[in-house]
Design an enzyme around this catalytic site. Sequence first.
Site, PDB file in Angstrom:
ATOM      1  N   ASP A  96       0.843  -1.207   0.000  1.00  0.00           N
ATOM      2  CA  ASP A  96       0.000   0.000   0.000  1.00  0.00           C
ATOM      3  C   ASP A  96       0.882   1.263   0.000  1.00  0.00           C
ATOM      4  O   ASP A  96       0.670   2.185  -0.788  1.00  0.00           O
ATOM      5  CB  ASP A  96      -0.887   0.060   1.254  1.00  0.00           C
ATOM      6  CG  ASP A  96      -1.858  -1.115   1.389  1.00  0.00           C
ATOM      7  OD1 ASP A  96      -3.074  -0.893   1.315  1.00  0.00           O
ATOM      8  OD2 ASP A  96      -1.397  -2.261   1.562  1.00  0.00           O
ATOM      9  N   GLU A 119      -5.493   7.232   0.555  1.00  0.00           N
ATOM     10  CA  GLU A 119      -5.901   6.521   1.771  1.00  0.00           C
ATOM     11  C   GLU A 119      -4.827   6.520   2.863  1.00  0.00           C
ATOM     12  O   GLU A 119      -5.133   6.711   4.030  1.00  0.00           O
ATOM     13  CB  GLU A 119      -6.282   5.067   1.443  1.00  0.00           C
ATOM     14  CG  GLU A 119      -6.749   4.343   2.693  1.00  0.00           C
ATOM     15  CD  GLU A 119      -7.115   2.876   2.464  1.00  0.00           C
ATOM     16  OE1 GLU A 119      -6.969   2.379   1.342  1.00  0.00           O
ATOM     17  OE2 GLU A 119      -7.541   2.249   3.444  1.00  0.00           O
ATOM     18  N   ASP A 184      -6.560   4.940  -4.034  1.00  0.00           N
ATOM     19  CA  ASP A 184      -6.558   3.805  -3.117  1.00  0.00           C
ATOM     20  C   ASP A 184      -5.434   2.897  -3.610  1.00  0.00           C
ATOM     21  O   ASP A 184      -5.564   2.196  -4.620  1.00  0.00           O
ATOM     22  CB  ASP A 184      -7.904   3.062  -3.142  1.00  0.00           C
ATOM     23  CG  ASP A 184      -8.020   2.080  -1.988  1.00  0.00           C
ATOM     24  OD1 ASP A 184      -6.973   1.664  -1.464  1.00  0.00           O
ATOM     25  OD2 ASP A 184      -9.163   1.734  -1.631  1.00  0.00           O
ATOM     26  N   ILE A 186      -3.974   0.176  -2.531  1.00  0.00           N
ATOM     27  CA  ILE A 186      -4.455  -1.213  -2.642  1.00  0.00           C
ATOM     28  C   ILE A 186      -5.863  -1.213  -2.073  1.00  0.00           C
ATOM     29  O   ILE A 186      -6.061  -0.925  -0.888  1.00  0.00           O
ATOM     30  CB  ILE A 186      -3.588  -2.227  -1.868  1.00  0.00           C
ATOM     31  CG1 ILE A 186      -2.186  -2.343  -2.504  1.00  0.00           C
ATOM     32  CG2 ILE A 186      -4.265  -3.616  -1.857  1.00  0.00           C
ATOM     33  CD1 ILE A 186      -1.287  -3.398  -1.873  1.00  0.00           C
ATOM     34  N   ASP A 187      -6.817  -1.471  -2.921  1.00  0.00           N
ATOM     35  CA  ASP A 187      -8.188  -1.615  -2.439  1.00  0.00           C
ATOM     36  C   ASP A 187      -8.436  -3.105  -2.292  1.00  0.00           C
ATOM     37  O   ASP A 187      -8.103  -3.884  -3.191  1.00  0.00           O
ATOM     38  CB  ASP A 187      -9.155  -0.994  -3.449  1.00  0.00           C
ATOM     39  CG  ASP A 187     -10.596  -1.093  -2.966  1.00  0.00           C
ATOM     40  OD1 ASP A 187     -10.824  -0.899  -1.755  1.00  0.00           O
ATOM     41  OD2 ASP A 187     -11.482  -1.357  -3.793  1.00  0.00           O
ATOM     42  N   THR A 189      -7.320  -4.654   0.703  1.00  0.00           N
ATOM     43  CA  THR A 189      -6.070  -5.113   1.348  1.00  0.00           C
ATOM     44  C   THR A 189      -6.272  -6.490   1.991  1.00  0.00           C
ATOM     45  O   THR A 189      -5.365  -7.326   1.980  1.00  0.00           O
ATOM     46  CB  THR A 189      -5.573  -4.075   2.387  1.00  0.00           C
ATOM     47  OG1 THR A 189      -5.464  -2.816   1.717  1.00  0.00           O
ATOM     48  CG2 THR A 189      -4.220  -4.438   2.949  1.00  0.00           C
ATOM     49  N   ASP A 345     -12.533   4.479  -2.397  1.00  0.00           N
ATOM     50  CA  ASP A 345     -13.064   3.126  -2.594  1.00  0.00           C
ATOM     51  C   ASP A 345     -14.046   3.054  -3.761  1.00  0.00           C
ATOM     52  O   ASP A 345     -14.499   1.957  -4.115  1.00  0.00           O
ATOM     53  CB  ASP A 345     -13.782   2.631  -1.322  1.00  0.00           C
ATOM     54  CG  ASP A 345     -12.794   2.157  -0.254  1.00  0.00           C
ATOM     55  OD1 ASP A 345     -11.737   1.631  -0.620  1.00  0.00           O
ATOM     56  OD2 ASP A 345     -13.097   2.319   0.947  1.00  0.00           O
TER      57      ASP A 345
HETATM   58  N1  LIG Z   1     -17.549  -1.400   7.785  1.00  0.00           N
HETATM   59  C1  LIG Z   1     -17.258  -1.212   6.517  1.00  0.00           C
HETATM   60  N2  LIG Z   1     -18.240  -1.088   5.589  1.00  0.00           N
HETATM   61  C2  LIG Z   1     -17.951  -0.900   4.290  1.00  0.00           C
HETATM   62  N3  LIG Z   1     -16.680  -0.794   3.813  1.00  0.00           N
HETATM   63  C3  LIG Z   1     -15.663  -0.898   4.680  1.00  0.00           C
HETATM   64  C4  LIG Z   1     -15.877  -1.110   6.059  1.00  0.00           C
HETATM   65  N4  LIG Z   1     -14.684  -1.170   6.657  1.00  0.00           N
HETATM   66  C5  LIG Z   1     -13.744  -0.996   5.684  1.00  0.00           C
HETATM   67  N5  LIG Z   1     -14.334  -0.823   4.489  1.00  0.00           N
HETATM   68  C6  LIG Z   1     -13.727  -0.567   3.184  1.00  0.00           C
HETATM   69  O1  LIG Z   1     -13.924  -1.674   2.338  1.00  0.00           O
HETATM   70  C7  LIG Z   1     -12.864  -1.655   1.399  1.00  0.00           C
HETATM   71  C8  LIG Z   1     -12.752  -2.961   0.709  1.00  0.00           C
HETATM   72  O2  LIG Z   1     -13.930  -3.189   0.026  1.00  0.00           O
HETATM   73  P1  LIG Z   1     -14.398  -4.636  -0.391  1.00  0.00           P
HETATM   74  O3  LIG Z   1     -15.071  -5.236   0.801  1.00  0.00           O
HETATM   75  O4  LIG Z   1     -15.342  -4.331  -1.491  1.00  0.00           O
HETATM   76  O5  LIG Z   1     -13.197  -5.367  -0.799  1.00  0.00           O
HETATM   77  C9  LIG Z   1     -11.684  -1.307   2.241  1.00  0.00           C
HETATM   78  O6  LIG Z   1     -10.722  -0.749   1.395  1.00  0.00           O
HETATM   79  P2  LIG Z   1      -9.154  -1.051   1.662  1.00  0.00           P
HETATM   80  O7  LIG Z   1      -8.934  -2.482   1.459  1.00  0.00           O
HETATM   81  O8  LIG Z   1      -8.535  -0.172   0.641  1.00  0.00           O
HETATM   82  O9  LIG Z   1      -8.874  -0.588   3.054  1.00  0.00           O
HETATM   83  C10 LIG Z   1     -12.242  -0.317   3.264  1.00  0.00           C
HETATM   84  O10 LIG Z   1     -12.015   1.028   2.927  1.00  0.00           O
HETATM   85 MG   LIG Z   2     -10.215   0.583  -0.396  1.00  0.00          MG
HETATM   86 MG   LIG Z   3      -7.610   0.326   3.960  1.00  0.00          MG
HETATM   87 MG   LIG Z   4      -6.717   0.610   0.397  1.00  0.00          MG
END
Ligand SMILES: Nc1ncnc2c1ncn2[C@@H]1O[C@H](COP(=O)(O)O)[C@@H](OP(=O)(O)O)[C@H]1O
Ligand SMILES: [Mg+2]
Ligand SMILES: [Mg+2]
Ligand SMILES: [Mg+2]
Length: 404
Positions: A96, A119, A184, A186-187, A189, A345
């Site tokens: 990241d 992020e 972002d 790494i989305d 993670t 995101d």
């Molecule tokens: N309670 C929550 N509800 C919805 N999204 C959340 C969450 N907690 C974290 N996230 C977000 O969900 C993203 C991942 O989405 P997905 O579930 O679609 O893979 C995360 O991005 P990061 O991985 O960049 O932190 C984070 O920002």
């Molecule tokens: Mg993300």
């Molecule tokens: Mg994150």
């Molecule tokens: Mg991320």
Amino acid sequence: MPHVRPPFTTALFALSALALAAALLPNLLPRLRLLSSHLSPFSRQQSTMATTDYSHELNVALLAVQRATLLTKSVFHSHAKGTLNKSDASPVTIGDFGAQALIIAALQHNFPEDEIVAEEEAKDLRENETLKQTVWDLVQDAKLSDSSAEQVLGGPIKSAESMLDLIDKGDSKGGNKGRIWAIDPIDGTKGFLRGGQYAVCLGLMVDGDVKVGVLGCPNLPVSDSEPLTESVGADATDAEGKGVLFSAVQGQGAQSRPLAKGGLETGSKIAMKPLSNIAEATFCESVEAGHSNQSDSVQIANKLGITKPSVRMDSQAKYGSIARGAGDLYLRLPVRKDYVEKIWDHAAGDLIVREAGGQVTDVEGKRLDFSYGRTLKENKGVIAAPKDVHSKVIDAVQAVLSSK
Ligand SMILES: Nc1ncnc2c1ncn2[C@@H]1O[C@H](COP(=O)(O)O)[C@@H](OP(=O)(O)O)[C@H]1O
Ligand SMILES: [Mg+2]
Ligand SMILES: [Mg+2]
Ligand SMILES: [Mg+2]
């Protein structure tokens, strides 16, 4: 008898020509630069110039995401991912930090005036010398194989200290004025750590409206025609035939192209699949039950007559997958009332789906509004679907949510 011009008149002529050239040059230079940016996007050492058709922005965004995605791939294959837990208990890795540094370096080089919402922040690296060194090693190794593409991005970052400063340049408050990039690095993670799907995401907003979006998805199939299945969602490899860059520019449609290793391959237009019978739709949602309510989604699917189970997949790879017609719907249903979605995101994915013929809204049917700062504070959840069935999906969502 030949006319001989007296020396004084000649000097006067020369002076007026010089004055004329000096007056015209400031007007001509930007035009010449614009022309050269269209003719050869790789040939310029540096441009600080925004383009009205966003061609330069798209080129820089694609190359920046490509380079950052290649960095994350090297971390994906290593056992030590340098994982830390952030204050909100979510993970962050050396991938990241490295990806964010590389993308911001490219944006600063090309568009030094633009603001950036990203992020991550460098605080943890500033407090941990070993981790900082590991990220710095990664960043130094991350070069595109095409040197002219590398030049567009401004070449290597100068030092570990400037890498930290670059990471912290992503601290803009965002908002509804001017040019703001959302990153972002790494989305997904959690997916990245699990060995599943993840995406490197970059969007450009102008006055709060997304104009350019790019997603790097190293573990998705290159082919747009490969259907979205459970095994694609959970895929743990970036082997041959994997790795795709999705992109869109407002008003110009959406594209996909192979990720490749430097220099961009030609893109092809993508479009959402026409859905004549919604009961046959493939819908996708988060792997993490804490990110999206998976029992609400089952009920919504039932209401729509959908019998196939959802494809669970991390990250904005979901947006890319429905935009290319591999899947049909993306449902993100709020789990916690107090959670506010973050702009990074969704910015790129929202534009890519809409440019591919889809509609993206929150659970109430309101468009995602990126103009409120770093978060989507006026929206709850995300519902993405082909334009002509979107309202039908929202009706089902509302019926289920209001019955709770
Ligand atoms: N309670 C929550 N509800 C919805 N999204 C959340 C969450 N907690 C974290 N996230 C977000 O969900 C993203 C991942 O989405 P997905 O579930 O679609 O893979 C995360 O991005 P990061 O991985 O960049 O932190 C984070 O920002
Ligand atoms: Mg993300
Ligand atoms: Mg994150
Ligand atoms: Mg991320």
